[in-house]
Design an enzyme around this catalytic site. Structure first.
Site, mmCIF file in Angstrom:
data_model
loop_
_atom_site.group_PDB
_atom_site.id
_atom_site.type_symbol
_atom_site.label_atom_id
_atom_site.label_comp_id
_atom_site.label_asym_id
_atom_site.label_seq_id
_atom_site.Cartn_x
_atom_site.Cartn_y
_atom_site.Cartn_z
ATOM 1 N N ASP A 1 0.845 -1.183 0.000
ATOM 2 C CA ASP A 1 0.000 0.000 0.000
ATOM 3 C C ASP A 1 0.896 1.254 0.000
ATOM 4 O O ASP A 1 1.840 1.345 -0.788
ATOM 5 C CB ASP A 1 -0.925 -0.080 1.228
ATOM 6 C CG ASP A 1 -1.992 0.979 1.295
ATOM 7 O OD1 ASP A 1 -3.029 0.803 0.642
ATOM 8 O OD2 ASP A 1 -1.788 1.978 1.997
ATOM 9 N N ASP B 1 -8.539 -6.811 -5.670
ATOM 10 C CA ASP B 1 -8.308 -5.623 -4.845
ATOM 11 C C ASP B 1 -9.362 -4.552 -5.131
ATOM 12 O O ASP B 1 -9.478 -4.069 -6.254
ATOM 13 C CB ASP B 1 -6.906 -5.082 -5.157
ATOM 14 C CG ASP B 1 -6.391 -4.133 -4.095
ATOM 15 O OD1 ASP B 1 -7.204 -3.379 -3.536
ATOM 16 O OD2 ASP B 1 -5.175 -4.143 -3.843
ATOM 17 N N HIS C 1 -6.833 -6.662 -1.246
ATOM 18 C CA HIS C 1 -5.804 -5.654 -0.990
ATOM 19 C C HIS C 1 -4.863 -6.056 0.147
ATOM 20 O O HIS C 1 -3.798 -5.463 0.300
ATOM 21 C CB HIS C 1 -6.468 -4.313 -0.650
ATOM 22 C CG HIS C 1 -5.502 -3.177 -0.565
ATOM 23 N ND1 HIS C 1 -4.730 -2.764 -1.627
ATOM 24 C CD2 HIS C 1 -5.157 -2.360 0.477
ATOM 25 C CE1 HIS C 1 -3.957 -1.748 -1.266
ATOM 26 N NE2 HIS C 1 -4.200 -1.487 0.014
#
Length: 399
Positions: free
Chosen positions: A215, A348, A376
């Site tokens: 991320d 995701d 994710h």
């Protein structure tokens, strides 16, 4: 960072005992029924024994089937290795013969059907068994969490890698995890990543690590790659921001999501989930971004086990906003000298795979891997498959 949308910046469970149904005694119609006439009918005991035996056989059949599937997977791995490794049938057992919980295999409590990309096997069985840590350029992983997460999110990855003999460190960035700093007071990217830069500064001379960023952690590892190129062997971006020089995380996401919106593909879950915090007043820019916990599952954990979603719901913290605005300065001589790898997450909802591929095309890494079925947060949804890829990347020799 997956919880970032550019167009939104506006001022008991009780464990219940299983009830045991009392067996009803039937009146004995025959004169030889047993004391007091209250015994079971003739042959009833035999029928009950047969029923119990049948159930036991079904359980044994299911266990044999599971063992056969595990053995087949191991045999396929053995074949892919060219048949050079001895195939140990005893290692294919999903449950050890002793029945000891201490020796049982690690497993996730997901209720989803499990595919062969994430089988229930020992980490030593799951990956190629010829890993020789001394032959690797680095056997030291440093795991960097994404925005709002903390070192806690890597708990499965840490356990799997350490079980294979790797050295693993997971860092809490400033204001994240158990780091006590107030997220609203973070004013720069350098301040946010200081725990990571401190860690790398303390490495022994000549020691190199494999950085893994998830991320917004992708932007964080890019920042330290420019600072410490001699201390980084490889960099792995897992559903992460992989930026170009002169680009901020906000720049990249603003551009990519505008492109998606122009094609009629808006990310409504992200818009609805974001909560902007204004610690300096509504007339000033946001200081942090939080998430609506009721939408967290759909955005970040749509394929993850319930227990891990519960862990995240009580552990995630707001993500600092100012570092997202900071443009990176990345040079070919430093950042560009480090081998990069990207792991895509096709399920995701926070960072759609189309956005991931756009970043890959803008700044191509050495290799791209795809984790089938991963959301994710693949450290939750596909921990063993992610582990396998990390080990595979660690083994890739220099060109």
């Amino acid at each position: 960072m997956g919880n970032l949308c550019s167009s939104c910046f506006s001022p008991k469970s009780v464990r219940q005992k299983k009830k045991r149904t009392a067996s009803k005694r039937l009146p004995n119609s025959s004169s030889g029924g047993g004391a007091g006439g209250g015994g079971l009918p003739a042959g009833s005991s035999n029928r009950w024994s047969r029923m119990r035996s049948s159930r036991k056989e079904k359980v044994q059949d299911a266990l044999i089937h599971e063992q056969a599937v595990a053995a087949a997977i191991l045999f396929q791995q053995h074949q892919r290795n060219g048949g050079s490794l001895p195939f140990d049938r005893s290692a294919s057992l999903r449950f050890p013969a002793s029945g000891s919980k201490k020796n049982s295999l690690p497993r996730s409590s997901s209720s989803r059907a499990r595919s062969l990309t994430d089988p229930l096997l020992q980490p030593q069985q799951l990956v190629n068994q010829d890993v020789k840590l001394d032959d690797l350029e680095s056997n030291h992983f440093v795991l960097v969490h994404g925005g709002g997460f903390g070192a806690w999110c890597w708990y499965k990855t840490i356990a799997l890698l350490e079980d294979c003999g790797f050295t693993v460190a997971a860092v809490d960035l400033t204001g994240s995890g158990i780091h006590s700093f107030d997220t609203n007071n973070i004013t720069s990217l350098s301040q946010y990543v200081k725990p990571l830069t401190d860690f790398l500064e303390k490495l022994a001379d000549g020691e190199k690590v494999i950085l893994v960023g998830h991320d917004f952690g992708g932007a964080c590892i890019s920042y330290v790659m420019e600072l410490f190129p001699s201390k980084v062997s490889k960099a792995v971006f897992v559903a992460a921001a992989m930026l170009t020089s002169g680009q901020s995380t906000l720049d990249m996401f603003s551009q990519k999501f505008k492109e998606k919106e122009s094609m009629g593909d808006s990310n409504e879950i992200m818009r609805q989930a974001q909560i902007f915090l204004y610690a300096n007043g509504n007339n000033n820019p946001p200081t942090a971004i939080d998430l609506d916990k009721s939408l967290m599952k759909d955005l970040l954990f749509n394929q993850s086990p319930t227990k891990d979603i519960a862990l995240a719901s009580v552990s995630m913290r707001p993500m600092p906003f100012i570092p997202v605005l900071e443009k990176l300065s990345l040079s070919e001589e430093k950042y560009g000298s480090i081998r990069r790898f990207y792991i895509e997450t096709p399920e995701d909802n926070a960072l759609p795979v189309s956005v991931q591929e756009s970043m890959i095309n803008s700044s191509p890494p050495e290799r791209v891997f795809r984790l089938k079925g991963a959301d994710h947060s693949p450290f939750f949804s596909k921990p063993q498959a992610l582990h396998k890829l990390l080990v595979e990347i660690s083994k890739l020799p220099s060109a």
